[in-house]
Motif scaffolding. Structure first.
Motif, PDB file in Angstrom:
ATOM      1  N   THR A   1       0.826  -1.203   0.000  1.00  0.00           N
ATOM      2  CA  THR A   1       0.000   0.000   0.000  1.00  0.00           C
ATOM      3  C   THR A   1       0.861   1.254   0.000  1.00  0.00           C
ATOM      4  O   THR A   1       1.952   1.278   0.568  1.00  0.00           O
ATOM      5  CB  THR A   1      -0.932   0.051   1.221  1.00  0.00           C
ATOM      6  OG1 THR A   1      -0.153  -0.114   2.420  1.00  0.00           O
ATOM      7  CG2 THR A   1      -1.971  -1.057   1.154  1.00  0.00           C
ATOM      8  N   ARG A   2       0.357   2.297  -0.637  1.00  0.00           N
ATOM      9  CA  ARG A   2       0.985   3.614  -0.601  1.00  0.00           C
ATOM     10  C   ARG A   2       0.608   4.302   0.709  1.00  0.00           C
ATOM     11  O   ARG A   2      -0.280   3.818   1.439  1.00  0.00           O
ATOM     12  CB  ARG A   2       0.506   4.450  -1.791  1.00  0.00           C
ATOM     13  CG  ARG A   2       0.870   3.874  -3.153  1.00  0.00           C
ATOM     14  CD  ARG A   2       0.627   4.917  -4.250  1.00  0.00           C
ATOM     15  NE  ARG A   2      -0.767   5.319  -4.276  1.00  0.00           N
ATOM     16  CZ  ARG A   2      -1.702   4.776  -5.068  1.00  0.00           C
ATOM     17  NH1 ARG A   2      -1.353   3.793  -5.896  1.00  0.00           N
ATOM     18  NH2 ARG A   2      -2.945   5.193  -5.038  1.00  0.00           N
ATOM     19  N   PRO A   3       1.231   5.407   1.026  1.00  0.00           N
ATOM     20  CA  PRO A   3       0.878   6.124   2.267  1.00  0.00           C
ATOM     21  C   PRO A   3      -0.602   6.482   2.363  1.00  0.00           C
ATOM     22  O   PRO A   3      -1.155   6.541   3.469  1.00  0.00           O
ATOM     23  CB  PRO A   3       1.753   7.384   2.195  1.00  0.00           C
ATOM     24  CG  PRO A   3       2.951   6.958   1.418  1.00  0.00           C
ATOM     25  CD  PRO A   3       2.424   5.999   0.381  1.00  0.00           C
ATOM     26  N   ASP A   4      -1.252   6.694   1.217  1.00  0.00           N
ATOM     27  CA  ASP A   4      -2.677   7.024   1.238  1.00  0.00           C
ATOM     28  C   ASP A   4      -3.572   5.794   1.265  1.00  0.00           C
ATOM     29  O   ASP A   4      -4.800   5.901   1.196  1.00  0.00           O
ATOM     30  CB  ASP A   4      -3.036   7.905   0.032  1.00  0.00           C
ATOM     31  CG  ASP A   4      -2.840   7.171  -1.306  1.00  0.00           C
ATOM     32  OD1 ASP A   4      -2.386   6.009  -1.297  1.00  0.00           O
ATOM     33  OD2 ASP A   4      -3.118   7.782  -2.351  1.00  0.00           O
ATOM     34  N   GLY A   5      -2.967   4.600   1.375  1.00  0.00           N
ATOM     35  CA  GLY A   5      -3.741   3.361   1.433  1.00  0.00           C
ATOM     36  C   GLY A   5      -4.001   2.732   0.087  1.00  0.00           C
ATOM     37  O   GLY A   5      -4.634   1.679   0.006  1.00  0.00           O
ATOM     38  N   GLY A   6      -3.522   3.353  -0.992  1.00  0.00           N
ATOM     39  CA  GLY A   6      -3.729   2.813  -2.321  1.00  0.00           C
ATOM     40  C   GLY A   6      -2.948   1.542  -2.557  1.00  0.00           C
ATOM     41  O   GLY A   6      -1.905   1.299  -1.944  1.00  0.00           O
TER      42      GLY A   6
ATOM     43  N   LEU B   1     -12.609  -0.931  -1.764  1.00  0.00           N
ATOM     44  CA  LEU B   1     -12.402   0.431  -2.253  1.00  0.00           C
ATOM     45  C   LEU B   1     -10.984   0.662  -2.790  1.00  0.00           C
ATOM     46  O   LEU B   1     -10.826   1.298  -3.839  1.00  0.00           O
ATOM     47  CB  LEU B   1     -12.738   1.442  -1.156  1.00  0.00           C
ATOM     48  CG  LEU B   1     -14.214   1.464  -0.721  1.00  0.00           C
ATOM     49  CD1 LEU B   1     -14.443   2.548   0.319  1.00  0.00           C
ATOM     50  CD2 LEU B   1     -15.132   1.677  -1.910  1.00  0.00           C
ATOM     51  N   PRO B   2      -9.912   0.166  -2.125  1.00  0.00           N
ATOM     52  CA  PRO B   2      -8.581   0.347  -2.699  1.00  0.00           C
ATOM     53  C   PRO B   2      -8.421  -0.346  -4.053  1.00  0.00           C
ATOM     54  O   PRO B   2      -7.806   0.216  -4.970  1.00  0.00           O
ATOM     55  CB  PRO B   2      -7.646  -0.272  -1.648  1.00  0.00           C
ATOM     56  CG  PRO B   2      -8.406  -0.183  -0.371  1.00  0.00           C
ATOM     57  CD  PRO B   2      -9.833  -0.405  -0.766  1.00  0.00           C
ATOM     58  N   GLU B   3      -8.964  -1.556  -4.182  1.00  0.00           N
ATOM     59  CA  GLU B   3      -8.900  -2.239  -5.472  1.00  0.00           C
ATOM     60  C   GLU B   3      -9.706  -1.496  -6.527  1.00  0.00           C
ATOM     61  O   GLU B   3      -9.279  -1.353  -7.678  1.00  0.00           O
ATOM     62  CB  GLU B   3      -9.424  -3.677  -5.337  1.00  0.00           C
ATOM     63  CG  GLU B   3      -8.413  -4.669  -4.836  1.00  0.00           C
ATOM     64  CD  GLU B   3      -8.862  -6.091  -5.095  1.00  0.00           C
ATOM     65  OE1 GLU B   3      -8.178  -6.791  -5.852  1.00  0.00           O
ATOM     66  OE2 GLU B   3      -9.901  -6.500  -4.545  1.00  0.00           O
ATOM     67  N   GLN B   4     -10.869  -1.020  -6.133  1.00  0.00           N
ATOM     68  CA  GLN B   4     -11.710  -0.282  -7.067  1.00  0.00           C
ATOM     69  C   GLN B   4     -10.988   0.962  -7.588  1.00  0.00           C
ATOM     70  O   GLN B   4     -10.991   1.231  -8.796  1.00  0.00           O
ATOM     71  CB  GLN B   4     -13.013   0.116  -6.379  1.00  0.00           C
ATOM     72  CG  GLN B   4     -14.030   0.764  -7.282  1.00  0.00           C
ATOM     73  CD  GLN B   4     -15.294   1.101  -6.510  1.00  0.00           C
ATOM     74  OE1 GLN B   4     -15.340   2.105  -5.805  1.00  0.00           O
ATOM     75  NE2 GLN B   4     -16.299   0.246  -6.629  1.00  0.00           N
ATOM     76  N   GLN B   5     -10.345   1.696  -6.692  1.00  0.00           N
ATOM     77  CA  GLN B   5      -9.622   2.899  -7.101  1.00  0.00           C
ATOM     78  C   GLN B   5      -8.469   2.558  -8.032  1.00  0.00           C
ATOM     79  O   GLN B   5      -8.238   3.240  -9.035  1.00  0.00           O
ATOM     80  CB  GLN B   5      -9.108   3.643  -5.862  1.00  0.00           C
ATOM     81  CG  GLN B   5      -8.459   4.988  -6.163  1.00  0.00           C
ATOM     82  CD  GLN B   5      -9.431   5.956  -6.800  1.00  0.00           C
ATOM     83  OE1 GLN B   5     -10.484   6.244  -6.244  1.00  0.00           O
ATOM     84  NE2 GLN B   5      -9.092   6.458  -7.991  1.00  0.00           N
TER      85      GLN B   5
END
Length: 407
Positions: free
Chosen positions: A244-249, A392-396
């Motif tokens: 994950t990135r710092p923003d949770g991505g 939501l992270p996968e969707q983004q």
């Protein structure tokens, strides 16, 4: 506090089951004791023997429950005559030793064949993992009331099926152990890649799955599939800091900073799977762990030995044929032999009703189409995958991939 209490949950429950025998009532009493400890210990300090304290409090709750139940039937005098001596309710009372084999027995009871996989997971996390109903409900994105009903029905089903706190007959043990490992595998997967919600991972679930697998591994150290499953979990979880990135991505495997991978977990996982492959009969979890080890040993994504991974997936399909293995096999073929070869393997999966609404199929198809240069079809598949996932992270991530391909 959580790290102290959760490993004690199955040990306390085992002690109560030996004495009282009712899973539903005993599990409720253990949860009450855990909540009492969570309230009292931070202020008053943990007792010298936390396990004995919890057993005593849970036993007292259980006894109160029995007294109340009997009183409702106007049997107060009989209860008084048969009441446990007060010294047995003291935190200093001697208790029967509780070993790790009790955790295995509890797991086998919670994974009773009368239950659905969803119920097996829920009651395992509650009774053996020590998670509250609210925590389990949040992990699986259902209302707490719904999860409470699911757990209650599971307990009643076990009772109706005659499930008891002891090892199943020898003839049933192998099948029951296979169910236990599958449940632990599902719990780990939900923690590593949550099927829904705002977070990509649930560390509490991965930790519980690893802890419980370690525990039964100590009970059955020669079982190659237990060792293989533990190795798979460790090798997979080692990548979590880079996912994950710092923003949770989400960061896909090929783009991860491998210096962030946990080398200690990788070393342990590689050692475990190397030992299992050398000493045990081959099984599906060992093959999956071997694949994870190949990924872990590649210093860079481009160093990955995809030919070896293809060979391992061919073996996995022989041992445990299922559409997810085939999907992963198609990815490996696409990376080894070219995207068109991988896409050819997806044709049959697209006709499989089990995969009709599986976003992973469309995500893999999109990735391979993008590699093949068919950006229009890739964009459509990314869009479809994004609509189907509830994470939501996968969707983004999928939406971003589709956006990059728009003209």
């Amino acid at each position: 506090m959580e790290t102290l209490l959760r490993p004690l949950a199955p040990r306390v429950l085992a002690a109560l089951l030996r004495r009282h025998g009712s899973l539903e009532a005993c599990e409720d009493a253990v949860q009450e004791a855990m909540l009492a400890a969570a309230r009292q210990w931070p202020e008053q300090g943990a007792p010298d023997s936390p396990e004995r304290w919890l057993i005593a409090v849970a036993d007292r709750r259980m006894t109160d429950h029995l007294r109340s139940e009997l009183a409702s039937k106007r049997r107060e005098e009989k209860v008084a005559a048969q009441a446990l001596p007060e010294e047995l309710l003291s935190p200093a009372a001697d208790q029967e030793p509780v070993g790790e084999d009790d955790t295995l027995m509890l797991l086998m009871l919670c994974c009773h064949p009368s239950l659905t996989p969803a119920s097996q997971i829920a009651i395992t996390l509650r009774a053996v993992g020590g998670l509250t109903t609210a925590e389990i409900a949040r992990a699986f994105l259902v209302p707490e009331k719904t999860m409470a009903q699911r757990i209650s029905r599971a307990k009643q089903s076990i009772k109706a099926a005659g499930g008891q706190f002891h090892m199943p007959p020898v003839a049933e043990q192998a099948d029951r152990l296979r169910v236990v490992l599958h449940v632990l595998y599902l719990i780990f997967n939900e923690g590593y890649k949550a099927t829904g919600g705002p977070d990509l991972t649930r560390g509490d679930l991965t930790r519980e799955a690893i802890r419980l697998t370690r525990t039964i591994g100590r009970v059955l150290p020669e079982d190659g599939e237990i060792t293989g499953l533990l190795a798979l979990m460790l090798l997979t979880d080692a990548r979590r800091p880079a996912r994950t990135r710092p923003d949770g991505g989400l960061v896909p495997l090929a783009e991860q900073d491998r210096s962030l991978w946990n080398r200690e977990l990788i070393d342990e996982g590689v050692a475990l799977i190397s030992r299992a492959l050398a000493t045990s009969r081959l099984g599906p979890y060992q093959v999956q762990a071997a694949i994870a080890a190949v990924h872990a040993e590649a210093a860079r994504a481009e160093d990955t030995d995809w030919r070896q991974i293809v060979a391992l997936y061919e073996l996995a399909e022989q041992l445990d044929p299922n559409p997810i293995v085939t999907l992963n096999h198609a990815v490996a073929v696409g990376m080894s032999e070219g995207p068109r070869a991988g896409l050819a393997m997806l044709v049959a999966l697209q006709e499989d009703p089990r995969m009709a609404l599986n976003h992973n199929l469309f995500a893999v198809r999109a990735h391979l189409l993008e590699m093949a240069g068919d950006t229009s079809a890739a964009r459509d598949s990314y869009d479809t995958a994004a609509r189907l996932t509830t994470s939501l992270p996968e969707q983004q991530y999928l939406q971003d991939r589709a956006l990059r391909l728009r003209p």
